[in-house]
Design a protein around this motif. Structure first.
Motif, short mmCIF file in Angstrom:
data_model
loop_
_atom_site.label_atom_id
_atom_site.label_comp_id
_atom_site.label_asym_id
_atom_site.label_seq_id
_atom_site.Cartn_x
_atom_site.Cartn_y
_atom_site.Cartn_z
N TYR A 3 0.92 -1.16 0.07
CA TYR A 3 -0.10 0.02 -0.04
C TYR A 3 1.12 1.28 -0.02
O TYR A 3 2.05 1.12 0.49
N THR A 4 0.31 2.30 -0.52
CA THR A 4 0.98 3.50 -0.66
C THR A 4 0.34 4.43 0.37
O THR A 4 -0.90 4.57 0.58
N GLU A 5 1.06 5.07 1.39
CA GLU A 5 0.40 5.96 2.45
C GLU A 5 0.75 7.33 2.03
O GLU A 5 1.81 7.93 1.81
N LEU A 6 -0.44 8.13 2.17
CA LEU A 6 -0.17 9.80 1.66
C LEU A 6 -0.56 10.47 3.07
O LEU A 6 -1.43 10.42 3.71
N GLN A 7 0.62 11.20 3.50
CA GLN A 7 0.17 11.98 4.86
C GLN A 7 0.26 13.16 4.39
O GLN A 7 1.03 13.96 3.66
N LEU A 8 -0.90 13.92 4.72
CA LEU A 8 -1.28 15.28 4.29
C LEU A 8 -1.37 16.14 5.85
O LEU A 8 -1.96 15.72 6.82
N ARG A 9 -0.44 17.24 5.55
CA ARG A 9 -0.60 18.21 6.67
C ARG A 9 -1.58 19.30 6.11
O ARG A 9 -1.16 20.00 5.16
N LEU A 10 -2.48 19.48 6.85
CA LEU A 10 -3.57 20.45 6.50
C LEU A 10 -4.35 20.88 7.31
O LEU A 10 -4.57 20.37 8.51
N SER A 11 -5.41 22.04 7.41
CA SER A 11 -6.32 22.66 8.41
C SER A 11 -7.29 21.44 8.63
O SER A 11 -7.75 20.71 7.56
N ILE A 17 -13.32 17.21 3.20
CA ILE A 17 -13.19 17.51 1.65
C ILE A 17 -12.15 16.80 1.16
O ILE A 17 -12.41 16.09 0.01
N LEU A 18 -11.02 16.78 1.62
CA LEU A 18 -9.97 16.03 1.10
C LEU A 18 -10.22 14.37 1.03
O LEU A 18 -9.73 13.70 0.09
N THR A 19 -10.77 14.16 2.05
CA THR A 19 -11.06 12.64 2.20
C THR A 19 -12.03 12.17 1.00
O THR A 19 -11.68 11.04 0.30
N ALA A 20 -12.84 12.98 0.84
CA ALA A 20 -14.09 12.72 -0.31
C ALA A 20 -13.26 12.96 -1.56
O ALA A 20 -13.45 12.07 -2.29
N GLU A 32 -7.59 10.22 10.47
CA GLU A 32 -7.39 11.59 10.89
C GLU A 32 -6.19 11.65 11.83
O GLU A 32 -6.49 10.74 12.75
N THR A 33 -5.17 12.55 11.54
CA THR A 33 -4.15 12.46 12.49
C THR A 33 -3.98 14.13 13.15
O THR A 33 -4.91 14.91 12.76
N ASP A 34 -2.96 14.20 13.90
CA ASP A 34 -3.07 15.55 14.80
C ASP A 34 -2.56 16.59 13.84
O ASP A 34 -2.76 17.76 13.93
N GLU A 35 -1.95 16.24 12.57
CA GLU A 35 -1.48 16.84 11.69
C GLU A 35 -2.38 17.25 10.40
O GLU A 35 -2.25 17.82 9.72
#
Length: 276
Positions: A3-11, A17-20, A32-35
């Protein structure tokens, strides 16, 4: 399978929205993460150019940074156990892992050990599907669970009295996980196979069809689900954003279904339809 993991740092305001959006690109699971957000996709399906285009689409509205890493196939239990808490739905369903004690206050006790499947009830779409199921009569009914993941929807269907449940998923690990979870919950009437809707016998009909997947698959396959429904049967769907609900509803109306119920949580939506 890697699997590829994409880690996003955002508000946090943009995680839903990004999940969808990422779900439309084929990402299968999200945490969902702290970042911000971590998203997971089969390595061969990952398209970094498409991800970059998505980031560009939103970077004028919020600061976004991302990192990509490869993950070997692994048992996800350790990942979940760190902060996995039981999920309670409508004061009737409690979804827990095997390391939690049961709670007699709930009518339906469901044990889910997720492995690589993320349908634990923590995501809004799964919880809404479970709540939609509570409003239906499953006693003696035949049920089809499309894209079954952990098997959680099929398990609740059997616990609510369904006579036969056929569940399927395209991923081998999801099928293995669903079978294990069905056994954990003493659900011998649930059969799980690896495949797609094309592998379902078109001459067999079901009283209830459950499909928690994504917008594009639903739009393509709702006509197939409808053909598999008995008269007076119900189709319950989720896995899409609130903005996509009108398209899903329109497709269902085109094939003769009537809207029975709608639920929305954090801009995710679930719809149930009735076949007159």
């Amino acid at each position: 399978m890697n699997y590829t993991e994409l880690q996003l740092r955002l508000s946090p305001d943009y995680t839903d929205i990004l999940t969808a959006e990422l779900a439309e690109l084929g990402f299968e699971s999200f945490v969902e993460t702290d970042e911000g957000l971590s998203a997971y996709i089969i390595e061969s399906d990952f398209d970094e150019k498409a991800v970059q285009e998505l980031i560009t689409k939103y970077e004028g509205q919020t600061a976004i940074a991302y990192e990509v890493s490869s993950l070997e196939k692994r048992n996800w239990n350790a990942e979940w156990e760190r902060d996995y808490e039981p999920i309670e739905v409508a004061d009737q369903v409690r979804v827990r892992a095997s390391f939690h004690e049961s709670d007699a206050r709930f009518r339906y006790d469901i044990v889910i050990n997720p492995k690589m499947s993320f349908g634990t009830g923590h995501h809004e779409t799964t919880a809404m599907m479970l709540e939609q199921q509570l409003g239906l009569d499953f006693v003696g009914k035949s049920v089809l669970d499309v894209g079954s993941g952990t098997g959680i929807l099929a398990i609740l269907a059997e616990k609510m009295g369904a006579q036969t449940i056929l569940a399927f998923d395209i991923e081998e690990w999801a099928v293995e996980n669903a079978r294990e979870n069905a056994e954990l919950n003493d659900c011998p009437k649930t059969t799980v196979f690896q495949g797609t809707i094309a592998d379902v016998d078109p001459t067999t009909q079901y009283n209830i069809v459950l499909a928690n997947i994504n917008r594009n698959i639903l739009l393509a396959e709702i006509p197939f689900y409808t053909n598999l429904l008995t008269k007076n049967g119900y189709l319950v769907v989720s896995g899409f954003y609130e903005n996509d609900a009108p398209d899903i509803e329109q497709k269902a109306l085109e094939v003769g279904l009537s809207l029975a119920n709608r639920a929305t949580t954090n801009q995710w939506t679930s719809l149930s339809f009735y076949k007159p």
